[in-house]
Motif scaffolding. Structure first.
Motif, PDB file in Angstrom:
ATOM      1  N   ASP A   1      14.107   1.861  -8.208  1.00 31.63           N
ATOM      2  CA  ASP A   1      13.903   3.074  -9.058  1.00 31.63           C
ATOM      3  C   ASP A   1      13.827   2.853 -10.559  1.00 31.63           C
ATOM      4  O   ASP A   1      14.051   1.935 -11.072  1.00 31.63           O
ATOM      5  N   GLU A   2      13.850   4.055 -11.256  1.00 31.16           N
ATOM      6  CA  GLU A   2      14.024   3.884 -12.891  1.00 31.16           C
ATOM      7  C   GLU A   2      15.251   3.186 -13.452  1.00 31.16           C
ATOM      8  O   GLU A   2      15.271   2.430 -14.419  1.00 31.16           O
ATOM      9  N   THR A   3      16.374   3.088 -12.445  1.00 28.45           N
ATOM     10  CA  THR A   3      17.584   2.318 -12.784  1.00 28.45           C
ATOM     11  C   THR A   3      17.280   0.967 -12.622  1.00 28.45           C
ATOM     12  O   THR A   3      18.372   0.313 -12.823  1.00 28.45           O
ATOM     13  N   GLY A   4      16.404   0.695 -11.873  1.00 29.67           N
ATOM     14  CA  GLY A   4      16.472  -0.887 -11.274  1.00 29.67           C
ATOM     15  C   GLY A   4      17.181  -1.240 -10.091  1.00 29.67           C
ATOM     16  O   GLY A   4      17.023  -2.347  -9.669  1.00 29.67           O
ATOM     17  N   ARG A   5      17.561  -0.100  -9.665  1.00 33.12           N
ATOM     18  CA  ARG A   5      18.173  -0.114  -8.292  1.00 33.12           C
ATOM     19  C   ARG A   5      17.210  -0.410  -7.037  1.00 33.12           C
ATOM     20  O   ARG A   5      16.210   0.486  -7.178  1.00 33.12           O
TER      21      ARG A   5
ATOM     22  N   ALA B   1      11.999   8.497   3.743  1.00 30.70           N
ATOM     23  CA  ALA B   1      13.532   7.869   3.852  1.00 30.70           C
ATOM     24  C   ALA B   1      14.353   8.559   4.857  1.00 30.70           C
ATOM     25  O   ALA B   1      15.056   7.963   5.557  1.00 30.70           O
ATOM     26  N   GLU B   2      13.977   9.921   5.027  1.00 32.40           N
ATOM     27  CA  GLU B   2      14.749  10.697   6.161  1.00 32.40           C
ATOM     28  C   GLU B   2      14.118  10.451   7.501  1.00 32.40           C
ATOM     29  O   GLU B   2      14.689  11.040   8.558  1.00 32.40           O
ATOM     30  N   GLY B   3      13.006   9.910   7.883  1.00 31.55           N
ATOM     31  CA  GLY B   3      12.352   9.763   8.996  1.00 31.55           C
ATOM     32  C   GLY B   3      11.190  10.821   9.209  1.00 31.55           C
ATOM     33  O   GLY B   3      11.099  10.943  10.348  1.00 31.55           O
ATOM     34  N   ASN B   4      10.968  11.480   8.276  1.00 30.07           N
ATOM     35  CA  ASN B   4       9.872  12.548   8.500  1.00 30.07           C
ATOM     36  C   ASN B   4       8.448  12.069   8.369  1.00 30.07           C
ATOM     37  O   ASN B   4       8.328  10.932   7.462  1.00 30.07           O
ATOM     38  N   LEU B   5       7.602  12.357   9.050  1.00 27.61           N
ATOM     39  CA  LEU B   5       6.211  11.871   9.092  1.00 27.61           C
ATOM     40  C   LEU B   5       5.718  12.181   7.612  1.00 27.61           C
ATOM     41  O   LEU B   5       5.549  13.178   7.312  1.00 27.61           O
TER      42      LEU B   5
ATOM     43  N   ASN C   1       0.842  -1.238  -0.092  1.00 27.53           N
ATOM     44  CA  ASN C   1      -0.033  -0.065   0.073  1.00 27.53           C
ATOM     45  C   ASN C   1       0.728   1.285  -0.105  1.00 27.53           C
ATOM     46  O   ASN C   1       0.423   2.229   0.162  1.00 27.53           O
ATOM     47  N   ILE C   2       2.043   1.116  -0.252  1.00 28.99           N
ATOM     48  CA  ILE C   2       3.109   2.458  -0.200  1.00 28.99           C
ATOM     49  C   ILE C   2       3.901   2.501  -1.438  1.00 28.99           C
ATOM     50  O   ILE C   2       4.340   1.419  -1.648  1.00 28.99           O
ATOM     51  N   GLY C   3       3.870   3.533  -2.005  1.00 30.32           N
ATOM     52  CA  GLY C   3       4.654   3.686  -3.422  1.00 30.32           C
ATOM     53  C   GLY C   3       5.389   4.945  -3.240  1.00 30.32           C
ATOM     54  O   GLY C   3       5.218   5.945  -2.520  1.00 30.32           O
ATOM     55  N   LYS C   4       6.008   5.080  -4.411  1.00 30.30           N
ATOM     56  CA  LYS C   4       6.650   6.594  -4.747  1.00 30.30           C
ATOM     57  C   LYS C   4       6.244   6.930  -6.166  1.00 30.30           C
ATOM     58  O   LYS C   4       6.556   6.425  -6.982  1.00 30.30           O
ATOM     59  N   VAL C   5       5.635   8.214  -6.141  1.00 29.18           N
ATOM     60  CA  VAL C   5       5.440   8.896  -7.403  1.00 29.18           C
ATOM     61  C   VAL C   5       6.062  10.181  -7.425  1.00 29.18           C
ATOM     62  O   VAL C   5       5.753  11.142  -6.654  1.00 29.18           O
ATOM     63  N   ASN C   6       6.581  10.480  -8.551  1.00 27.77           N
ATOM     64  CA  ASN C   6       7.403  11.693  -8.800  1.00 27.77           C
ATOM     65  C   ASN C   6       8.194  12.264  -7.613  1.00 27.77           C
ATOM     66  O   ASN C   6       8.066  13.423  -7.162  1.00 27.77           O
ATOM     67  N   GLY C   7       8.833  11.383  -6.804  1.00 29.26           N
ATOM     68  CA  GLY C   7       9.749  11.645  -5.675  1.00 29.26           C
ATOM     69  C   GLY C   7       8.999  11.623  -4.379  1.00 29.26           C
ATOM     70  O   GLY C   7       9.706  12.163  -3.316  1.00 29.26           O
TER      71      GLY C   7
END
Length: 450
Positions: A125-129, A80-84, A52-58
């Motif tokens: 990510d876009e590079t596959g990493r 990723a930085e620990g912010n809510l 239920n979690i993803g990343k769109v446009n950063g």
């Protein structure tokens, strides 16, 4: 202390100690199990949240299907930085914690003890990493999550206490069930003692084998005591009879001598009668004393190696001198050495030979043999007199016992008892075979020399 109280107290003590050990084990292992299960549960709650979690446009995007609270567990989403990113903190102080992977942390905030678990959300990510795009932090008040477990633990304590109570009641019931027949045995024994009625017996028809054995042992003891008392009564009667006669004769002779004897011949005859009765009385008393010393082990047994043939020959020669029935003694004696007390064995042999002569017909024959057999020395004395019934044979070695038909015979019924005791002191035994009107065979069996 009564047996019932003893059993109850010790059973209660054991049960109480067991309950305490149970409580200690319940406390320790339940705390370990609760801690393990709570940490497992908080880790399990977030294992499918990556769907239920993803990343769109950063930016981190959280689906509407994401569950922020379930089973007292509160979840928030951090970047990723620990912010809510999404959700709300149950306690603001928890927002200061940096994400830590793979461990469940225990955090105290005031009076509240929190369990905190961070799970990373990894995407390509876009590079596959692969990279961490977010964290799902699960938080729960430990007290709220473990309340059900605590109830189970307290229920275990209650069960342990109930076990103690039930065990106490059962111990009381069982102890009474065990003690009741023992009380009956005690009451019967006390009644026998107070009423001096040895004919009473202890009855038990319960299920306990040990108590039944105890009752039977007491009954056998009572049988023996009753028999001994009856024999003691007979003994008293026999003592009176045996000693009364010679004493009466002595008194009569003394009175007669004082009033009527005028010459030396009559005086000598009276003295001879008195002397004979005194010897008889002395013989009876000597047998009493000898048997008493044998019973109390007050006779020193001086063992030495001897040829029993010499002892048997000497005894037979002496018995011939005192025999007024013209009994023929037929001897068949082998050399047979044994380690014995000469004086005691001579007494035993004399008693057997004298007994055979006593119950033989006038001008009869007594066969005496001595031989070695199977490492033992066997002296056999056989008469051809009246013999004995089976009932008499059962009691022939009992002290103070004489068969009814032998009441008028000489002796006091102690000779064979003394002989049996002497044989026992030498680790031997005396046996008897007899048939009415055909005679008796007595065997003195002693350990022989190698």
């Amino acid at each position: 202390m009564s047996i019932a109280k003893y059993i109850s107290m010790h059973f209660l003590g054991i049960t109480f100690a067991t309950a305490v050990l149970m409580a200690v084990f319940i406390t320790y292992f339940s705390d370990v199990a609760i801690d393990y299960d709570l940490k497992k549960q908080i880790r399990r709650e977030s294992r499918y949240d990556y769907l239920n979690i993803g990343k769109v446009n950063g930016e981190v995007q959280v689906s509407d299907n994401f569950v922020y609270e379930d089973n007292e567990i509160i979840k928030v989403v951090l970047d990723a930085e620990g912010n809510l990113v999404a959700g709300s903190w149950p306690d603001v102080s928890l927002s200061e914690l940096r994400p830590v992977m793979k461990i469940v942390r225990e955090i105290d905030s005031g009076k509240v003890h929190y369990l905190v678990y961070d799970r990373s959300i990894v995407k390509r990510d876009e590079t596959g990493r692969q990279q961490v795009i977010a964290y799902v932090r699960s938080m729960v008040d430990r007290a709220e999550l473990s309340s059900g477990y605590r109830a189970l633990k307290y229920a275990s304590y209650i069960c342990a206490g109930a076990i103690v109570v039930v065990s106490t009641i059962l111990a009381s019931i069982f102890s009474r069930h065990i003690v009741e027949p023992i009380k009956q045995i005690c009451q019967t024994s006390e009644k026998i003692g107070l009423e001096q009625d040895l004919s009473q017996r202890i009855e038990y028809d319960g299920t306990f084998q040990e108590i039944e054995i105890l009752a039977q042992a007491n009954n056998r003891m009572l049988d023996r005591l009753e028999e001994m008392f009856e024999r003691q009564k007979q003994f008293s009667s026999d003592v009176s009879h045996e000693l009364k006669t010679p004493v009466a004769v002595i008194m009569a002779q003394c009175q007669y001598a004082r009033k009527h004897i005028q010459d030396k011949k009559e005086f000598d005859e009276a003295i001879t009668v008195i002397e004979r009765q005194v010897k008889k009385t002395n013989a009876i008393i000597s047998q009493f004393l000898q048997l008493s010393r044998l019973d109390q082990n007050r006779i020193h047994v001086d063992l030495e190696y001897v040829d029993l043939r010499d002892i048997v020959e000497e005894v037979c020669e002496n018995e011939k001198l005192n025999d007024d029935k013209n009994i023929r003694l037929r001897l068949s004696l082998e050399k047979a050495e044994a380690k014995v007390d000469i004086g005691l064995i001579m007494t035993a042999v004399r008693n057997l030979v004298n007994n055979a002569i006593k119950y033989s017909e006038k001008d009869g024959t007594v066969d005496i043999s001595l031989k070695k057999a199977d490492g033992s020395v066997v002296l056999t004395v056989q008469d051809h007199g009246c013999g004995m019934s089976e009932d008499v044979k059962k009691h022939i070695f009992d002290r103070f016992y004489r068969a009814d038909e032998a009441r008028n015979s000489e002796g006091f019924g102690l000779g064979l008892s003394i002989t049996a005791r002497i044989a026992q002191l030498h680790s031997g035994r005396v046996t008897v075979e007899s048939e009415e009107k055909k005679g008796s065979i007595f065997r003195l069996i002693l350990p022989g020399t190698l």
